[in-house]
Design an enzyme around this catalytic site. Sequence first.
Site, short mmCIF file in Angstrom:
data_model
loop_
_atom_site.label_atom_id
_atom_site.label_comp_id
_atom_site.label_asym_id
_atom_site.label_seq_id
_atom_site.Cartn_x
_atom_site.Cartn_y
_atom_site.Cartn_z
N HIS A 116 43.25 -66.74 73.25
CA HIS A 116 44.18 -67.78 73.78
C HIS A 116 45.89 -67.09 73.48
CE1 HIS A 116 46.26 -71.67 75.18
NE2 HIS A 116 46.00 -71.37 76.28
N ASP A 138 39.62 -67.88 85.39
CA ASP A 138 39.89 -69.44 84.40
C ASP A 138 39.47 -70.16 84.99
OD1 ASP A 138 39.58 -70.54 82.15
OD2 ASP A 138 41.56 -70.19 81.81
N GLU A 170 39.83 -72.01 74.52
CA GLU A 170 41.25 -72.24 73.87
C GLU A 170 41.49 -73.28 73.36
OE1 GLU A 170 42.33 -70.63 77.63
OE2 GLU A 170 42.81 -73.16 78.57
N GLU A 192 44.86 -62.44 75.26
CA GLU A 192 46.01 -63.22 76.84
C GLU A 192 47.72 -63.01 76.18
OE1 GLU A 192 45.10 -67.30 77.33
OE2 GLU A 192 46.05 -67.01 79.49
N ASP A 228 52.54 -72.01 76.10
CA ASP A 228 52.61 -72.58 75.42
C ASP A 228 52.26 -71.81 73.80
OD1 ASP A 228 50.45 -72.69 77.71
OD2 ASP A 228 49.75 -74.02 74.98
N ARG A 262 38.37 -67.94 72.75
CA ARG A 262 39.05 -67.41 72.33
C ARG A 262 39.37 -68.69 71.59
NH1 ARG A 262 41.99 -66.32 76.56
NH2 ARG A 262 42.00 -68.61 77.18
N TRP A 317 41.08 -81.22 83.70
CA TRP A 317 42.32 -80.41 84.41
C TRP A 317 41.97 -78.90 83.41
CZ3 TRP A 317 45.64 -78.03 82.17
CH2 TRP A 317 46.90 -77.16 82.95
N HIS A 365 38.20 -72.97 83.64
CA HIS A 365 39.47 -74.74 83.03
C HIS A 365 38.19 -75.62 83.19
CE1 HIS A 365 43.38 -76.17 82.14
NE2 HIS A 365 43.20 -74.34 81.70
N HIS A 415 48.41 -62.70 83.86
CA HIS A 415 47.89 -63.62 85.14
C HIS A 415 48.23 -62.39 86.26
CE1 HIS A 415 47.37 -66.67 82.05
NE2 HIS A 415 46.90 -65.96 81.68
N ARG A 419 43.61 -61.86 84.98
CA ARG A 419 43.46 -62.30 85.16
C ARG A 419 43.58 -62.70 86.79
NH1 ARG A 419 44.10 -68.29 82.75
NH2 ARG A 419 45.94 -68.53 84.30
N ASN A 423 50.69 -78.62 73.19
CA ASN A 423 51.20 -78.56 74.47
C ASN A 423 51.03 -79.97 74.76
OD1 ASN A 423 53.21 -78.29 76.75
ND2 ASN A 423 51.73 -76.41 77.43
C1 GCO Z 1 45.37 -70.26 79.59
C2 GCO Z 1 45.39 -71.50 79.56
C3 GCO Z 1 46.61 -72.19 80.06
C4 GCO Z 1 45.81 -73.79 79.23
C5 GCO Z 1 47.22 -74.08 78.77
C6 GCO Z 1 47.25 -74.97 78.71
O1 GCO Z 1 44.04 -69.39 79.99
O2 GCO Z 1 45.98 -69.63 79.61
O3 GCO Z 1 44.19 -72.29 79.87
O4 GCO Z 1 47.18 -72.19 81.01
O5 GCO Z 1 46.04 -74.25 80.56
O6 GCO Z 1 47.29 -73.15 77.75
O7 GCO Z 1 48.25 -75.63 77.47
MG MG Z 2 42.05 -70.73 79.62
#
Ligand code: GCO
Ligand code: MG
Length: 402
Positions: free
Chosen positions: A312, A210, A262, A339, A316, A283, A402, A212, A123, A148, A38
């Site tokens: 994951h 999450d 991920e 997921e 994407d 993950r 991020w 993140h 989600h 989630r 991505n």
């Molecule tokens: C998740 C991830 C995604 C990522 C994304 C980035 O838990 O699914 O955190 O939301 O942010 O795959 O490309």
């Molecule tokens: Mg994630």
Amino acid sequence: MATITEAKIIITSPGRNFVTLKITTSDGVTGLGDATLNGRELAVASYLEDHVLPLLTGRDPDRIEDMWQYLYKGAYWRRGPVTMTAIAAVDTALWDIKGKVAGMPVYDLLGGRARDGALVYGHASGGTVPELLDDVARFRDLGYRAIRAQAAVPGSPGSYGVRHGAVYEPAATSLPEEQLWSTEAYLDFAPDCLAAVRERFGFGFHLLHDVHHRLTPTEAGRLGRRLEDLRLFWMEDPSPAELQESFRQIRQATTTPIAVGEVFNSIWDCQQLITERLIDYIRASVVHAGGITHLRRIFNLAELYQVRTGSHGATDLSPVSLSAAVHLDVTVPNFGIQEYMAHAPVTHEVFHTSYELRDGALHPSPAPGLGVEIDEQAAARFPYEPKYLPVSRRTDGSVHDW
Ligand code: GCO
Ligand code: MG
């Protein structure tokens, strides 16, 4: 002996960008591999086009492990998301081909199913807590057994994981959007937000969250402790994991289960996390961690240490790697959860899938191979559009994870 006669890259954007490798053999059998990274899609496409495809013609598609070693060790330069995504694409396509040649679904090549389907989590999100609760209710009605929960943090406009419209897609702008993040506001908000979900819906389903990669180990330990009574299935990516040993501090601070991986590309990214039992769920994904061959190795190592899987599966990751994940999920003894973000309907105009969601679980089809085909004419209708993931900045203007 059949040989590889053709390999090509298909870049398409039905709803979002996907890079797909299609390999054809001298017997006319085709296999697909996902090569989507991505926001950095063309780097993998070039790695494949310029440095891998010239090596494939004439090789034996049956020798999957040898191909993996040849592309990994033969490059000299090891690991990294671009290399490992490219290797994953070749590996996945060869498993697809092997299944089609054998007339077997890939899960049978991997030893057969150890369970009927792969439990998934959906989600739920909201711009406010009441909106989140409505969304959780929607997933409950759809039969999801694991959900989630993410909501926009008041005072922190760059909250992660909040859907705008029907599909969550963070890589949405032609240059990176810069978003404001406040860890303090998040830590004040998250425990009450998740508590509201348990208060309304009780404990009869799995609740996930999450983070993140946005906290320090100290902050993550504190959050995990505050969430203990909510009995989360997991707290995901509490902290960046380049320093694997930092998870020891989170682990010692809380019994909330920890999931991470991920962004991992290889077994070396999680070797210490697994062997020291610093996490509960790994993950890593088929597409970013070297394909079915390498992800299976990671999962097998994790099994020895009672670490379970939780691949994951954001949008994407294309339907090709999602299907590959589900085939692997149903075979490994230490499966935890998968997921599942569900692709936009337009994505399925290009990728024809055969896995099915039933009773909150994904079921791979018994079709030979991975059970996903690409409609190249449809793919051509959706040209590549450069898109970036956002960038976070703290309130003082400095860059944050991020
Ligand atoms: C998740 C991830 C995604 C990522 C994304 C980035 O838990 O699914 O955190 O939301 O942010 O795959 O490309
Ligand atoms: Mg994630």
